[in-house]
Scaffold this active site. Structure first.
Site, PDB file in Angstrom:
ATOM      1  N   LYS A  52     -14.318   1.191   1.634  1.00  0.00           N
ATOM      2  CA  LYS A  52     -13.841  -0.249   1.073  1.00  0.00           C
ATOM      3  C   LYS A  52     -14.645  -1.235   1.174  1.00  0.00           C
ATOM      4  O   LYS A  52     -14.401  -2.357   0.534  1.00  0.00           O
ATOM      5  CB  LYS A  52     -12.432  -0.566   1.866  1.00  0.00           C
ATOM      6  CG  LYS A  52     -11.489   0.514   1.802  1.00  0.00           C
ATOM      7  CD  LYS A  52     -10.281   0.023   2.476  1.00  0.00           C
ATOM      8  CE  LYS A  52      -8.999   1.257   2.438  1.00  0.00           C
ATOM      9  NZ  LYS A  52      -8.183   1.215   1.260  1.00  0.00           N
ATOM     10  N   HIS A  75      -3.462  12.035  -2.568  1.00  0.00           N
ATOM     11  CA  HIS A  75      -3.932  10.622  -2.431  1.00  0.00           C
ATOM     12  C   HIS A  75      -5.584  10.229  -2.154  1.00  0.00           C
ATOM     13  O   HIS A  75      -5.788   9.028  -1.942  1.00  0.00           O
ATOM     14  CB  HIS A  75      -3.086   9.884  -1.182  1.00  0.00           C
ATOM     15  CG  HIS A  75      -1.626   9.729  -1.567  1.00  0.00           C
ATOM     16  ND1 HIS A  75      -1.292   8.409  -2.170  1.00  0.00           N
ATOM     17  CD2 HIS A  75      -0.552  10.358  -1.690  1.00  0.00           C
ATOM     18  CE1 HIS A  75       0.077   8.406  -2.513  1.00  0.00           C
ATOM     19  NE2 HIS A  75       0.338   9.743  -2.123  1.00  0.00           N
ATOM     20  N   THR A  97      -3.244  -0.323  -4.326  1.00  0.00           N
ATOM     21  CA  THR A  97      -2.023  -1.141  -4.597  1.00  0.00           C
ATOM     22  C   THR A  97      -2.115  -2.728  -4.313  1.00  0.00           C
ATOM     23  O   THR A  97      -1.512  -3.398  -5.168  1.00  0.00           O
ATOM     24  CB  THR A  97      -0.612  -0.354  -4.192  1.00  0.00           C
ATOM     25  OG1 THR A  97      -1.025  -0.171  -2.783  1.00  0.00           O
ATOM     26  CG2 THR A  97      -0.484   0.936  -4.871  1.00  0.00           C
ATOM     27  N   LYS A 132      -7.106  -5.135   3.676  1.00  0.00           N
ATOM     28  CA  LYS A 132      -6.857  -3.741   3.359  1.00  0.00           C
ATOM     29  C   LYS A 132      -7.325  -2.869   4.815  1.00  0.00           C
ATOM     30  O   LYS A 132      -7.872  -3.696   5.497  1.00  0.00           O
ATOM     31  CB  LYS A 132      -7.536  -3.335   2.195  1.00  0.00           C
ATOM     32  CG  LYS A 132      -8.947  -3.590   2.293  1.00  0.00           C
ATOM     33  CD  LYS A 132      -9.724  -3.068   0.931  1.00  0.00           C
ATOM     34  CE  LYS A 132      -9.166  -3.791  -0.093  1.00  0.00           C
ATOM     35  NZ  LYS A 132      -8.549  -3.181  -1.145  1.00  0.00           N
ATOM     36  N   ARG A 133      -6.976  -1.689   4.875  1.00  0.00           N
ATOM     37  CA  ARG A 133      -7.578  -0.934   6.032  1.00  0.00           C
ATOM     38  C   ARG A 133      -8.990  -1.173   6.080  1.00  0.00           C
ATOM     39  O   ARG A 133      -9.998  -1.200   5.165  1.00  0.00           O
ATOM     40  CB  ARG A 133      -7.152   0.133   5.979  1.00  0.00           C
ATOM     41  CG  ARG A 133      -5.576   0.679   6.524  1.00  0.00           C
ATOM     42  CD  ARG A 133      -5.340   0.152   8.151  1.00  0.00           C
ATOM     43  NE  ARG A 133      -6.108   1.034   8.949  1.00  0.00           N
ATOM     44  CZ  ARG A 133      -5.104   1.881   9.691  1.00  0.00           C
ATOM     45  NH1 ARG A 133      -4.117   2.077   9.217  1.00  0.00           N
ATOM     46  NH2 ARG A 133      -6.040   2.796  10.319  1.00  0.00           N
ATOM     47  N   LYS A 142      -0.834  -6.295  -6.449  1.00  0.00           N
ATOM     48  CA  LYS A 142       0.099  -7.220  -5.882  1.00  0.00           C
ATOM     49  C   LYS A 142      -0.795  -8.749  -5.963  1.00  0.00           C
ATOM     50  O   LYS A 142      -0.137  -9.564  -6.536  1.00  0.00           O
ATOM     51  CB  LYS A 142       0.158  -6.988  -4.257  1.00  0.00           C
ATOM     52  CG  LYS A 142       1.072  -5.724  -4.050  1.00  0.00           C
ATOM     53  CD  LYS A 142       1.004  -5.348  -2.722  1.00  0.00           C
ATOM     54  CE  LYS A 142       1.370  -4.010  -2.566  1.00  0.00           C
ATOM     55  NZ  LYS A 142       1.430  -3.353  -1.109  1.00  0.00           N
TER      56      LYS A 142
END
Length: 843
Positions: A575, A378, A677, A569-570, A681
């Site tokens: 990110k 992952h 993911t 998101k986290r 969405k």
């Protein structure tokens, strides 16, 4: 919450949810009243909203039980190959609405509850999220369970029933504060304890090599108590099981102390054993080598493998007594999927059971183990890889350490034979890392112990093959696969966006719900004015509803006609929430510089949790909230720009914000986000994506056409080239005036006047050790955001792009992902045939 629907609206809304028969409604009402009656008879006279929630939950659960029993009976009689999905995280969210949707009960319940003078949506809001995961990995496991049930696979999710899930996030004075998530406080109507299947798990002790074989003795025992949660497929009467283990101390725990006379102390010490399932470790993409975490990993593996073997032995032949004693057929009946390296101990544990307990020959046992296990990688971030100290293993799991050493020796002998004299290759490929502190590389253990290794998006699987596991790929290329992630369209379209689902169903029917590729049919309607108007209308309604929610929950007023620009998101440096933040500051400076100029109004929403020990992530949250404080209170800005930090982002909040988003930000440095993911969405819910060529964004751009996403910034090759050259943040700072202004403002205390030095760590990181090269993509990002503004000013063109994105999102269903796992890794075929419902005879 938005205002309740009028009577007419409620009846109009019914399409995809199905028409409720009068009989169904009457039955739901009767059952609801019965459950409510027994709740109140026991306790009180006056019902609370929570009583109503539990009465409804029990009513819906009643519809599951018959199907659940029948499904398990069906498997027992047919004895199919069973799929075991092992994960330390299952981020399930709420269960009530999902169960109603999958059983086709939503309208009957809605109507019955309405007739009783209650509001279904208000009752749904009472349910706690089951937050037994951190982010993508745990939510993926939940989507996979939904798809496996919908595809009729004999599948089981196995994990830990954490007493405390992911913490609740409070923002106090702009800072994140964590609160324990006591999600079981009021009980959980969806789980069933199964004490009859309680199992022992052993820790510590020592190993004896005897003429009768190897014995692991003098261990400490903890009991694993299973709790089963039903997992319904979509309208196919299949109900699978998620079994979560809870730690219990045996009654003779600390017997020595009992006998020493310290009875009270001994009973209190039971907590030490039971702490194993107390709390979820709140790290996302970060390895924390704590002994309690290793205990959790072995706990779930040891309990699960005993359960798998019990079921393998007693399957079929109509009795519970063990009938299979030969393990030759084990891989034909059992597939174990390891969700990351967290359940990697399955490999040595299966070896231990086969060799030490079942007396299978070592080589045969190794062949069985490899054929049974498969591993999903992952992440490629080095700080996320699990590398456990050998010293910890020696103490906690001495037999497993011996087995790992033996497996590693076999593996290295093979490598040495194929590459004679290549000592460096042996070092790189060893499961044991030498050094000051010898460590076990769990990813290497997974690769040698599995018959299949997969990444979770094409670009990620390429990196896995060509970089992370390059040596292993050269050794066994046939092992390596790609399985691009997906999301369940039941929760992430039907449940969270019924308005959009209805508009789609009106045009192409309901087949897309179980075959998302059918969304392609919407391409015919890309120029259909009615359809364009309907899609835009649904989005505007979702935005109004979310704006009302924000106002009610957080007392913030936002402009519902503004662009809803969302990054949820986290919080992590890779990110690049900081890049988003720099854009917000740049927009602010442009407005201040030219207040009379017309701007495309935006509401920038950023949400996500930071790991409690991750200092930089917490500083990023403080920066976002501080920038918001200044921008939102500047009279020159007014309605043109707002920056909102969405507190306590979780599954149930995602279900509200995603359908309301116009713009989805997926802006990680190329080569760092394995898949993502959330990106999928947003796509299926009619937001456009601004993003880098990273993770599944690459495949989204391929499906919809790159010109229908806002793609910017460095590609993986550019990042690698910049690494070779040397990334110098100062060059960008010196040459880009708007960037310099933003950094100087952060640095000087413009956004933190009461503590001017507040953000020195953030600025220092960005200027001197930014692994994720925020400045290198700044210019391209700002330019790309300009293109977003341009398109947003043309609502018709914007909506046409939205429709194209929705139409091209079919690939990103977890049904497609699971079908690929089933055929290419597990060797089973999905089934479209529904099991007969409980009220019909079985054959």
């Amino acid at each position: 919450m938005a205002a309740p629907l009028s009577d007419g609206d409620r009846r109009k809304q019914i399409s995809v949810r199905g028409i409720a028969g009068l009989g169904d409604v009457a039955e739901v009402r009767k059952s609801f009243n019965r459950h409510l009656h027994f709740t109140l008879v026991k306790d009180r006279n006056v019902a609370t909203p929570r009583d109503y929630y539990f009465a409804l939950a029990h009513t819906v659960r009643d519809h599951l039980v018959g199907r659940w029993i029948r499904t398990q009976q069906h498997y027992y009689e047919r004895d199919p190959k069973r799929i075991y999905y092992l994960s330390l995280e299952f981020y399930m969210g709420r269960t009530l609405q999902n169960t109603m949707v999958n059983l086709g009960l939503q309208n009957a319940c809605d109507e019955a509850i309405y007739q009783l003078g209650l509001d279904l949506e208000e009752l749904e809001e009472i349910e706690e999220d089951a937050g037994l995961g951190n982010g993508g990995l745990g939510r993926l496991a939940a989507c996979f369970l939904d798809s496996m049930a919908t595809l009729g696979l004999a599948a089981y999710g196995y994990g830990i029933r954490y007493e405390f899930g992911i913490f609740n996030q409070k923002i106090v004075d702009g800072w994140q504060v964590e609160e324990a998530d006591d999600w079981l406080r009021y009980g959980n109507p969806w789980e069933k304890a199964r004490p009859e299947y309680m199992l022992p798990v052993h820790f510590y002790g020592r190993v004896e090599h005897t003429p009768d074989g190897v014995k692991w003795v003098d261990t400490q025992v903890v009991l694993a108590m299973p709790y089963d949660t039903p997992v319904p497929g979509y309208k196919n009467n299949t109900v699978n099981t998620m079994r979560l283990w809870s730690a219990k101390a045996p009654n003779d725990f600390n017997l020595q102390e009992f006998n020493m006379g310290d009875y009270i102390e001994a009973v209190l010490d039971r907590n030490l054993a039971e702490n194993i399932s107390r709390v979820l470790y709140p790290n996302d993409n970060f390895f924390e080598g704590k002994e309690l975490r290793l205990k959790q990993e072995y706990f779930v593996v040891a309990a699960t493998l005993q359960d798998i073997i019990r079921r393998f032995k007693s399957s079929k032949f109509g009795c519970r007594d063990p009938v299979r004693t030969c393990f030759e057929t084990f891989p034909d009946k059992v597939a174990i999927q390891l969700n990351d390296t967290h359940p990697a101990l399955s490999i040595p544990e299966l070896m231990r059971i086969l060799v030490d307990v079942e007396k299978v020959d070592w080589d045969k046992a190794w062949e069985i183990t490899k054929k049974t296990c498969a591993y999903t990688n992952h992440t490629v971030l080095p700080e996320a890889l699990e590398r456990w100290p050998v010293s910890m293993f020696e103490k906690l799991l001495p037999r497993h350490l011996e087995i790992i050493y033996a497996l590693n020796q076999m593996h290295l002998d093979r490598v040495a034979a194929l590459y004679p004299g290549d000592i460096d290759r042996l070092r790189r490929m060893s499961v044991i890392e030498e050094g000051d502190c010898k460590r076990i590389n769990m990813a290497h253990l997974c690769v040698i112990g599995s018959h299949a290794v997969n990444g979770v998006a094409r670009i990620h699987s390429d990196i896995v093959r060509n970089s992370v596991f390059k040596d292993f790929y050269e050794l066994e290329p046939e092992k390596f696969q790609n399985k691009t992630n997906g999301i369940t369209p039941r929760r992430w379209l039907l449940l969270c966006n019924p308005g959009l689902a209805d508009v789609i169903a009106e045009k192409i029917g309901e087949g897309f719900i179980t075959d998302l590729s059918q969304l392609k049919k919407l391409l015919e309607f890309i120029d259909n004015e009615t359809f364009i108007r309907d899609v835009a209308k649904v989005k505007q309604e979702n935005k109004l509803k979310f704006a009302a929610y924000l106002e009610e929950q957080y007392k913030v007023k936002i402009n519902p006609t503004s662009m809803f620009d969302v990054q949820v998101k986290r919080i992590h440096e890779y990110k690049r929430q900081l890049l988003n933040c720099l854009h917000a500051i740049t927009l602010y400076n442009r407005i201040r510089c030219n207040p009379s100029k017309s701007f495309v109004p935006r509401t920038i929403m950023i949400g996500g949790k930071a790991a409690p020990g991750y200092h930089m992530a917490k500083m990023i949250i403080k920066l976002i909230t501080s920038v918001g404080e200044v921008i939102n209170n500047d009279p020159y800005v007014g309605d043109k720009l707002k920056v909102i930090f969405l507190e306590n982002y979780r599954v149930s909040l995602a279900e509200k914000v995603i359908p309301a988003a116009d713009l989805s930000q997926q802006i990680s440095t190329a080569g760092t986000e394995a898949s993502g993911t959330g990106n999928m969405k947003f796509m299926v819910n009619g937001a456009l994506t601004i993003g880098t060529m990273d993770g599944a964004n690459v495949e989204m751009a391929e499906e919809a056409g790159e010109e229908n996403l806002f793609i910017f910034g460095m590609r993986v090759e550019d990042v690698e080239a910049l690494d070779r050259k040397g990334y110098n943040a100062r060059e960008y700072y010196e040459s880009l005036p708007e960037l310099r202004q933003a950094i100087d403002q952060i640095s000087s205390g413009f956004f933190s006047p009461r503590d001017p030095g507040c953000f020195k760590d953030v600025v220092n990181m960005l200027m001197y050790h930014d692994r994720f090269k925020v400045f290198a993509d700044y210019e391209a990002y700002i330019k790309c955001q300009g293109q977003v503004d341009q398109l947003f000013m043309d609502p018709r063109e914007w909506t046409r792009k939205v429709i194209r994105n929705i139409a091209c999102s079919g690939k990103f269903s977890s049904d497609r992902t699971i079908t690929e796992y089933a055929r290419e890794i597990w060797g089973v075929e999905p089934s479209a045939t529904a099991i007969p419902p409980p009220n019909l005879p079985r054959n």
